[in-house]
Write a protein that holds these residues in place. Structure first.
Motif, mmCIF file in Angstrom:
data_model
loop_
_atom_site.group_PDB
_atom_site.id
_atom_site.type_symbol
_atom_site.label_atom_id
_atom_site.label_comp_id
_atom_site.label_asym_id
_atom_site.label_seq_id
_atom_site.Cartn_x
_atom_site.Cartn_y
_atom_site.Cartn_z
ATOM 1 N N LEU A 88 0.841 -1.207 0.000
ATOM 2 C CA LEU A 88 0.000 0.000 0.000
ATOM 3 C C LEU A 88 0.871 1.251 0.000
ATOM 4 N N GLU A 89 0.412 2.261 -0.702
ATOM 5 C CA GLU A 89 1.177 3.522 -0.784
ATOM 6 C C GLU A 89 0.409 4.639 -0.086
ATOM 7 N N GLU A 90 0.978 5.829 -0.105
ATOM 8 C CA GLU A 90 0.356 7.038 0.462
ATOM 9 C C GLU A 90 -0.042 6.862 1.929
ATOM 10 N N GLU A 91 0.816 6.138 2.677
ATOM 11 C CA GLU A 91 0.588 5.930 4.122
ATOM 12 C C GLU A 91 -0.749 5.251 4.426
ATOM 13 N N LYS A 92 -1.268 4.532 3.459
ATOM 14 C CA LYS A 92 -2.503 3.783 3.714
ATOM 15 C C LYS A 92 -2.144 2.531 4.507
ATOM 16 N N ARG A 93 -3.072 2.094 5.358
ATOM 17 C CA ARG A 93 -2.806 0.963 6.255
ATOM 18 C C ARG A 93 -3.883 -0.095 6.111
ATOM 19 N N ILE A 94 -3.502 -1.342 6.445
ATOM 20 C CA ILE A 94 -4.475 -2.430 6.461
ATOM 21 C C ILE A 94 -4.192 -3.339 7.656
ATOM 22 N N ASN A 95 -5.249 -3.764 8.333
ATOM 23 C CA ASN A 95 -5.156 -4.676 9.474
ATOM 24 C C ASN A 95 -6.389 -5.572 9.477
ATOM 25 N N ALA A 96 -6.373 -6.558 10.364
ATOM 26 C CA ALA A 96 -7.577 -7.394 10.541
ATOM 27 C C ALA A 96 -7.786 -7.653 12.023
ATOM 28 N N ILE A 97 -9.033 -7.799 12.382
ATOM 29 C CA ILE A 97 -9.389 -8.225 13.735
ATOM 30 C C ILE A 97 -9.719 -9.712 13.667
ATOM 31 N N SER A 98 -9.065 -10.484 14.522
ATOM 32 C CA SER A 98 -9.295 -11.924 14.562
ATOM 33 C C SER A 98 -10.348 -12.223 15.628
ATOM 34 N N LEU A 99 -11.536 -12.565 15.160
ATOM 35 C CA LEU A 99 -12.668 -12.758 16.081
ATOM 36 C C LEU A 99 -12.743 -14.187 16.603
ATOM 37 N N SER A 100 -13.082 -14.297 17.872
ATOM 38 C CA SER A 100 -13.521 -15.565 18.450
ATOM 39 C C SER A 100 -15.043 -15.459 18.570
ATOM 40 N N LEU A 101 -15.657 -16.499 19.096
ATOM 41 C CA LEU A 101 -17.112 -16.462 19.269
ATOM 42 C C LEU A 101 -17.497 -15.256 20.132
ATOM 43 N N VAL A 102 -18.388 -14.428 19.599
ATOM 44 C CA VAL A 102 -18.839 -13.224 20.314
ATOM 45 C C VAL A 102 -19.899 -13.640 21.352
ATOM 46 N N LYS A 103 -19.923 -12.912 22.466
ATOM 47 C CA LYS A 103 -20.795 -13.292 23.597
ATOM 48 C C LYS A 103 -22.255 -13.478 23.171
ATOM 49 N N GLU A 104 -22.775 -12.521 22.433
ATOM 50 C CA GLU A 104 -24.197 -12.590 22.038
ATOM 51 C C GLU A 104 -24.471 -13.812 21.154
ATOM 52 N N SER A 105 -23.486 -14.181 20.315
ATOM 53 C CA SER A 105 -23.676 -15.346 19.444
ATOM 54 C C SER A 105 -23.648 -16.623 20.277
ATOM 55 N N ALA A 106 -22.722 -16.691 21.238
ATOM 56 C CA ALA A 106 -22.652 -17.864 22.114
ATOM 57 C C ALA A 106 -23.986 -18.040 22.839
ATOM 58 N N GLU A 107 -24.526 -16.923 23.335
ATOM 59 C CA GLU A 107 -25.802 -16.995 24.071
ATOM 60 C C GLU A 107 -26.930 -17.446 23.142
ATOM 61 N N LYS A 108 -26.899 -16.921 21.916
ATOM 62 C CA LYS A 108 -27.943 -17.272 20.944
ATOM 63 C C LYS A 108 -27.931 -18.780 20.649
ATOM 64 N N PHE A 109 -26.721 -19.370 20.611
ATOM 65 C CA PHE A 109 -26.604 -20.796 20.302
ATOM 66 C C PHE A 109 -26.616 -21.675 21.554
ATOM 67 N N GLY A 110 -26.896 -21.069 22.721
ATOM 68 C CA GLY A 110 -26.972 -21.831 23.963
ATOM 69 C C GLY A 110 -25.633 -22.387 24.403
ATOM 70 N N MET A 111 -24.526 -21.708 24.020
ATOM 71 C CA MET A 111 -23.190 -22.179 24.392
ATOM 72 C C MET A 111 -22.677 -21.397 25.605
ATOM 73 N N ASP A 112 -21.621 -21.930 26.228
ATOM 74 C CA ASP A 112 -21.018 -21.245 27.373
ATOM 75 C C ASP A 112 -20.403 -19.928 26.881
ATOM 76 N N SER A 113 -20.892 -18.824 27.387
ATOM 77 C CA SER A 113 -20.432 -17.518 26.901
ATOM 78 C C SER A 113 -19.495 -16.827 27.902
ATOM 79 N N SER A 114 -19.107 -17.571 28.961
ATOM 80 C CA SER A 114 -18.375 -16.909 30.051
ATOM 81 C C SER A 114 -17.046 -16.293 29.601
ATOM 82 N N GLY A 115 -16.351 -16.937 28.648
ATOM 83 C CA GLY A 115 -15.067 -16.377 28.211
ATOM 84 C C GLY A 115 -15.182 -15.505 26.976
#
Ligand SMILES: NC(=O)c1ccc[n+]([C@@H]2O[C@H](COP(=O)([O-])OP(=O)(O)OC[C@H]3O[C@@H](n4cnc5c(N)ncnc54)[C@H](OP(=O)(O)O)[C@@H]3O)[C@@H](O)[C@H]2O)c1
Length: 198
Positions: free
Chosen positions: A143-170
């Motif tokens: 990338l040029e002109e000081e443009k940047r790129i990154n990514a966020i590495s997601l794990s199971l999000v709390k609301e999704s865990a709850e929706k699927f009836g999974m342990d959401s504690s962590g």
């Protein structure tokens, strides 16, 4: 700052839009909902979106479909979807979108923890997000002109865990996940895949 959030109507994207909306001019984009629509599986659709939006300071992608299944399932569906949506969908947003990014602007994609922490029945998703990690590290070098790129590495999000009836504690709630995307926009780093931690 003008920021486009693709997937901005989903669980995570809604929180990103809410948080960034405090300081940014944010455009929430969904496939069927939001301020504007795009189908990231179509390069033409991505081009049409950026033509409408014009120059932007930041691009966020919190979209990219994937389904779970055994690595040797007879159907190709999980692999087709991961490649078309999670991989080429995000890759094409970058290939098209960086031309509309202002000098010093940033792109933030969505990866997943299964790339580094293997979990059964996620082979297609893991292969997809692993590809995104490699893509981000490489594009950051080009990338040029000081443009940047990154990514966020997601794990199971709390609301999704709850929706699927999974342990959401962590699990981390979407409102806290959104802060990691904000860090990528306001920071000065590039080429990073940043895990979401409690
Ligand atoms: N939630 C989790 O626990 C979790 C964990 C790991 C990774 N992830 C990943 O993180 C991302 C966001 O997750 P989420 O839970 O927020 O998802 P979500 O609630 O299902 O929302 C998905 C968002 O993406 C949009 N979208 C879907 N397909 C699209 C396409 N082809 N083109 C453009 N936009 C599209 C949707 O728009 P419409 O609503 O208009 O269709 C919606 O705005 C996804 O890639 C997901 O796989 C999520």
């Amino acid at each position: 700052m003008k920021t486009v959030v693709i997937g901005g109507t989903g669980l995570v994207g809604t929180e990103i839009v809410k948080l960034l909306g405090q300081d940014h001019d944010v455009i929430a984009v969904g496939r069927t909902s939001g301020d504007l629509q795009v189908d990231i599986e179509s390069k033409d659709s991505i081009k049409a979106l950026f033509e409408k939006v014009g120059p932007v300071d930041a691009i966020v992608v919190a979209a990219g479909d994937g389904v779970m299944g055994r690595f040797d399932d007879e159907s190709d569906h999980a692999y087709d979807l991961a490649l078309k949506s999670k991989v080429m969908g995000q890759v094409n947003v970058v290939r098209v979108g960086h031309k509309y990014l202002k000098t010093g602007g940033s792109i933030t994609l969505t990866s997943g923890s299964v790339a580094k922490n293997p979990m059964p029945n996620t082979a297609a998703i893991a292969a997809g997000v692993g590809a995104i990690d490699a893509f981000v590290a490489t594009v950051a070098l080009e990338l040029e002109e000081e443009k940047r790129i990154n990514a966020i590495s997601l794990s199971l999000v709390k609301e999704s865990a709850e929706k699927f009836g999974m342990d959401s504690s962590g699990c981390v709630p979407a409102s806290d996940v959104s802060k990691h995307y904000q860090d990528c926009i306001t920071g000065s780093f590039s080429g990073q895949v940043r895990p979401v931690k409690n």
